[in-house]
Design a protein around this motif. Structure first.
Motif, mmCIF file in Angstrom:
data_model
loop_
_atom_site.group_PDB
_atom_site.id
_atom_site.type_symbol
_atom_site.label_atom_id
_atom_site.label_comp_id
_atom_site.label_asym_id
_atom_site.label_seq_id
_atom_site.Cartn_x
_atom_site.Cartn_y
_atom_site.Cartn_z
ATOM 1 N N GLU A 1 62.553 10.326 162.854
ATOM 2 C CA GLU A 1 62.661 10.816 164.228
ATOM 3 C C GLU A 1 61.284 11.128 164.800
ATOM 4 N N SER A 2 61.125 10.924 166.085
ATOM 5 C CA SER A 2 59.958 11.248 166.910
ATOM 6 C C SER A 2 58.687 10.492 166.508
ATOM 7 N N GLU A 3 57.701 10.635 167.372
ATOM 8 C CA GLU A 3 56.528 9.771 167.245
ATOM 9 C C GLU A 3 55.408 10.464 166.483
ATOM 10 N N LEU A 4 55.036 9.914 165.366
ATOM 11 C CA LEU A 4 53.945 10.483 164.560
ATOM 12 C C LEU A 4 52.599 10.170 165.183
ATOM 13 N N GLY A 5 51.671 11.141 165.074
ATOM 14 C CA GLY A 5 50.310 10.897 165.546
ATOM 15 C C GLY A 5 49.442 10.354 164.426
ATOM 16 N N VAL A 6 48.166 10.170 164.738
ATOM 17 C CA VAL A 6 47.289 9.511 163.766
ATOM 18 C C VAL A 6 47.102 10.338 162.498
ATOM 19 N N THR A 7 47.137 11.672 162.648
ATOM 20 C CA THR A 7 46.880 12.504 161.464
ATOM 21 C C THR A 7 47.974 12.319 160.425
ATOM 22 N N PHE A 8 49.206 12.435 160.857
ATOM 23 C CA PHE A 8 50.300 12.292 159.896
ATOM 24 C C PHE A 8 50.468 10.838 159.461
ATOM 25 N N ALA A 9 50.059 9.917 160.330
ATOM 26 C CA ALA A 9 50.148 8.509 159.930
ATOM 27 C C ALA A 9 49.334 8.276 158.662
ATOM 28 N N ASP B 1 61.199 3.592 170.645
ATOM 29 C CA ASP B 1 62.239 4.427 171.254
ATOM 30 C C ASP B 1 62.229 5.863 170.742
ATOM 31 N N GLY B 2 61.064 6.469 170.746
ATOM 32 C CA GLY B 2 60.994 7.876 170.338
ATOM 33 C C GLY B 2 61.121 8.081 168.839
ATOM 34 N N LEU C 1 56.350 16.562 155.073
ATOM 35 C CA LEU C 1 55.864 16.712 156.447
ATOM 36 C C LEU C 1 56.961 17.219 157.370
ATOM 37 N N LEU D 1 59.687 15.750 158.247
ATOM 38 C CA LEU D 1 60.219 14.716 159.140
ATOM 39 C C LEU D 1 61.717 14.521 158.930
ATOM 40 N N THR D 2 62.378 14.051 159.977
ATOM 41 C CA THR D 2 63.801 13.749 159.867
ATOM 42 C C THR D 2 63.969 12.261 159.605
ATOM 43 N N ARG E 1 57.478 12.999 173.366
ATOM 44 C CA ARG E 1 58.262 12.441 172.267
ATOM 45 C C ARG E 1 57.505 12.521 170.939
ATOM 46 N N GLU F 1 53.647 17.954 163.819
ATOM 47 C CA GLU F 1 52.260 17.518 163.795
ATOM 48 C C GLU F 1 51.519 18.012 165.032
ATOM 49 N N LEU G 1 53.748 23.114 155.520
ATOM 50 C CA LEU G 1 53.563 22.091 156.555
ATOM 51 C C LEU G 1 52.136 22.118 157.091
ATOM 52 N N LEU H 1 45.358 16.381 155.315
ATOM 53 C CA LEU H 1 45.149 15.093 155.980
ATOM 54 C C LEU H 1 43.884 15.151 156.832
#
Lengths: 84, 752
Positions: free
Chosen positions: A10-18, A30-31, A55, A57-58, B260, B265, B335, B342
């Motif tokens: 779910e939701s859009e990860l940014g560069v750090t978590f990527a 789509d989100g 992290l 995340l869902t 979104r 994060e 978290l 990171l």
């Protein structure tokens, strides 16, 4: 022999978590975030899934991709997981 | 290096860290959640309460608040699990420690049995469950259960959950459902559950959290925030922290809600971004550490102002928890720490290894062996990790944390172990100390031999001594072989001029000589062991040697001398916390014989039982056969002939395959003869008691009045009297006391 796997969260990860998903490619669709890449074996896959949990995340879906070309829907710009 | 380390033996190497045995302190301003506390209370009669949710749902906070409240009316044992508990002996030992801390009588025997060296886990679990029955009402909190994944630990835990005594419950928190039979527990009504949907904030709770941080939101904004965060507590909290820093919180909230991006994060990054450069840098670089303390951070970062920074961070409501522990220790929210790690990798990819290396040095100097090894391995400095383990091997073995030593060695890559023969040798000795099966010792010995061939330069005489000692002390071989290992250890130790090892080897040899039937040689060897040992460093050798001397004296019927030696040995056992050490079994057996000779039959039997338990190992051993024979003797003396027969049969089976059996066959013959004799004395033909009479007989042994017995059994007092008369007649006795004594002698009512 590595297989290609797709992990959707779910939701859009940014560069750090990527960066937590090294060697994988990430796209926003789509989100959601689609994480695609080669997975060595089941232990590797378990490791990736526990990163998802670490992290917070869902998880939406996880599966093996038979045709990598067709895997990632949309033309959204990709993020790249850190590779060493 | 080992020499520098030995001073550390004076200091206990505490198994669980203090912080693991305490709930963390409550963060000020943490939301009280009465509805969840009530749910937890309502599960009071469920054996297991599982709080299962991903990180950031406030599991630990909930359990912390609940234990603080619950302590007022029942006892709470707290254990925060870590990866080091991922094996059965340590898992059990730490649970027992936690229980003992909450209820000093609660886990004592189990903890004592395990603290030094493990008997079999089943025995300890059994003891622990018995102890627990006395500790009720008690809640055992196991936080972070996800830190372990060992199948055997979970098998044991499942068994414990289903066999908990009344008034004792386990409450556990985990990020994922543990591999316990949850379906079965649920179906039997033994399971209470609090899951993510229960832990998610209600709108009212969201309002409380944000207003606590000085932010007022309208109802529709609260709803929208709940929606965007999915009521995930950590996200709500971070949002409030973030909004507090904004010039126009309302507008920023609108943007956040419309976005979104991944909220965890985004918020963690925003909060991190709002910190001053010094604090941010501090947090990013210390993110390699699980626990933070000012001295550790100073060492890792090469600065001297960590105390001030840590205190400022903990005042700022950031996701940091102060731990209950000597000195000031903190832990960042999981978290947040993930994000920081990171960030660290992005800022400076090579930094982590450097920081890990410095952490390893500090932790090693401060006797946090497990942490030091973990960080050295993370730094890629396997040589350093190997050196830390080598340096700590002796204190770990003497203080009885042999399992940890093996775990640590197993963290190293195989080629590193091969390059350090002393590690495999120490691991072999650790398997002996931990009473592991013989094949494990043999595997380590063969690794040691292989590494001696592949790295001859690294092979030290010391490693050879340790390897020989591992075999000599194990005593699961023939007497001649074990004595041979002890002599080899002695020869090698002589070249090393190492009095300490000499004491251990001599005490092992003395015991082998005694079992072999050479009393005089045994006594002489034991005396030499005593002369060579420094009590502070080789307490086990001294205890073993004194035990051998005591046995020799008791064989000659010199009770005064035996008593003095036993007393001296027990003082050392007590002083060094060796009550559960294998070495103590020799003393207990000598004590059992002394008590038997003095007519204190009951005490003699329990000393022999303890001695037998302490030397029980997975493989047959002559020491264990000896213990069984002493046990059979005390039981015969105590009139418990059935129990004596059981012990004798076990002894015969274990002795069966031996060629080199020393004094044991003679002892066995003697024990058999005494048992036959005792049987003959009792063989006044006893008419069989009926089942009802046996029930009444058991009640007679309790000391209740006949009237009370009647009430208990729903029988009239006249019926009880009739049964009693019939029992007296059949047993050929004239009084209640005599009937009970006779029944004990005939084993009629034991094992009830």
């Amino acid at each position: 022999m590595a297989a290609i796997y797709e992990i959707v969260v779910e939701s859009e990860l940014g560069v750090t978590f990527a960066a937590a998903f090294e060697g994988m490619e990430l796209r926003h669709v789509d989100g959601r975030t689609v994480i695609v890449g080669p997975v060595q074996d089941q232990a590797h896959l378990s490791g990736l899934l526990s990163r998802v949990a670490d992290l917070g995340l869902t998880l939406v879906r996880v599966g093996k991709v038979d045709d990598p070309e067709a895997a990632v829907g949309g033309e959204a710009p990709g993020l790249t997981g850190r590779s060493r | 290096m080992p020499a520098a380390r030995v001073s550390g033996t004076e200091r206990p190497l505490p198994s669980p860290l203090e912080s693991q045995l305490h709930a963390p302190r409550r963060r000020p301003g943490l939301l009280a959640r009465p509805r969840l506390l009530r749910v937890l209370d309502s599960y009071a009669s469920r054996n297991l309460t599982l709080v299962s949710a991903p990180c950031g749902y406030g599991k630990t906070s909930l359990l912390t608040a609940w234990s603080a409240k619950t302590r007022e009316r029942e006892h709470v044992a707290w254990l925060t699990l870590e990866a080091t508990e991922n094996n059965v002996p340590r898992f059990l030992a730490h649970v027992a420690d936690a229980v003992e801390r909450a209820r000093p009588t609660g886990g004592r025997r189990a903890a004592a049995l395990l603290r030094a060296r493990g008997t079999t886990p089943e025995v300890v679990l059994h003891e622990l469950l018995i102890d627990l029955a006395r500790a009720a009402p008690l809640a055992i909190v196991l936080d972070d259960l996800h830190a372990i994944d060992d199948r055997d630990c979970f098998d044991l835990l499942s068994y414990a959950i289903e066999h908990l005594p009344p008034g004792v419950r386990i409450v556990t928190a985990a990020r994922a459902d543990p591999p316990l039979p949850l379906g079965r527990l649920r179906a039997r009504g033994l399971l209470g559950e609090i899951r993510a949907r229960d832990l998610a904030f209600t709108t009212a709770e969201i309002r409380d959290v944000v207003s606590e941080l000085g932010i007022v939101l309208e109802d529709d904004e609260l709803e929208a925030l709940a929606d965007r965060t999915e009521s995930w507590p950590v996200a709500v909290y971070l949002t409030a922290l973030w909004l507090r820093e904004q010039k126009d919180p309302r507008q920023m909230l609108g943007e956040l809600i419309a976005g979104r991006s991944y909220i965890g994060e985004f918020l963690a990054q925003e909060v991190l971004g709002s910190l001053d450069a010094r604090t941010r840098d501090f947090l990013v670089r210390t993110s390699i550490l699980t626990y933070l303390s000012a001295p550790l951070c100073d060492a890792v970062l090469g600065r001297d102002d960590s105390a001030g920074i840590l205190r400022a961070i903990s005042r700022s409501n950031l996701l940091i928890t102060r731990l209950e522990r000597e000195g000031e220790w903190f832990q960042l929210h999981r978290l947040f720490r993930e994000l920081l790690q990171l960030e660290l990798d992005r800022d400076d990819p090579s930094a982590a290894a450097r920081l890990h290396a410095r952490a390893a040095v500090w932790l090693d100097e401060n006797d946090f062996v497990a942490g030091a090894v973990r960080h050295a391995v993370a730094a890629g400095e396997n040589e350093h990790a190997a050196a830390i383990i080598s340096g700590s091997a002796e204190p770990l073995l003497v203080r009885g944390d042999a399992e940890l030593l093996i775990d640590l060695v197993e963290q190293l890559p195989h080629e590193v172990v091969l390059a350090h023969p002393e590690l495999a040798a120490a691991s072999a000795l650790a398997t002996t100390v931990a009473r592991r099966p013989r094949h494990e010792r043999e595997r380590w010995l063969s690794t040691a031999a292989r590494s001696r061939r592949s790295s001859p330069d690294a092979w030290s005489p010391q490693a050879g001594v340790v390897a020989a000692l591992a075999q000599a002390l194990a005593a699961d071989e023939e007497i001649g072989e074990a004595a041979g290992h002890a002599r080899r250890a002695l020869r090698l130790a002589a070249k090393e001029d190492s009095g300490e090892v000499e004491a251990s080897a001599r005490s092992a040899l003395a015991y082998e000589l005694y079992l072999g039937g050479a009393d005089d040689a045994a006594a002489a060897e034991a005396a030499r062991a005593l002369a060579a040992a420094n009590p502070a460093r080789r307490p086990n050798a001294i205890v073993r040697a004194l035990g051998v001397l005591a046995l020799v004296e008791s064989d000659s019927g010199r009770h005064e001398e035996t008593a003095a030696l036993v007393q001296k040995a027990l003082d050392i056992v007590r002083h060094h916390g060796l009550a559960a050490a294998a070495s103590a079994h020799v003393v207990q057996l000598a004590r059992a014989r002394l008590l038997l000779a003095r007519g204190d039959l009951r005490a003699a039997e329990s000393a022999a039982e303890l001695g037998e338990q302490l030397c029980r190992i997975p493989d047959p051993s002559l020491a264990h056969v000896f213990a069984l024979l002493v046990l059979a003797g005390t039981r015969t003396g105590n009139g418990r002939l059935g129990g004596a027969e059981t012990a004798l049969r076990e002894a015969e089976v274990e002795l069966g395959t031996r060629s080199d059996r020393g004094r044991l066959p003679d002892l066995l013959t003697f024990a058999r003869r005494s048992l036959r004799q005792a049987r003959r004395n009792q063989s006044v033909s006893t008419e069989r008691l009926t089942a009802a009479e046996i029930v009444v007989l058991r009640m007679l042994a309790t000391g209740l009045s006949q009237r009370s017995i009647g009430r208990e059994l729903f029988l009239s007092v006249n019926t009880i009297k009739t049964h009693s008369r019939s029992i007296y007649r059949k047993l050929g006795v004239g009084s209640r006391a005599a009937a009970v004594a006779r029944a004990n002698a005939l084993d009629l009512i034991s094992g009830s």
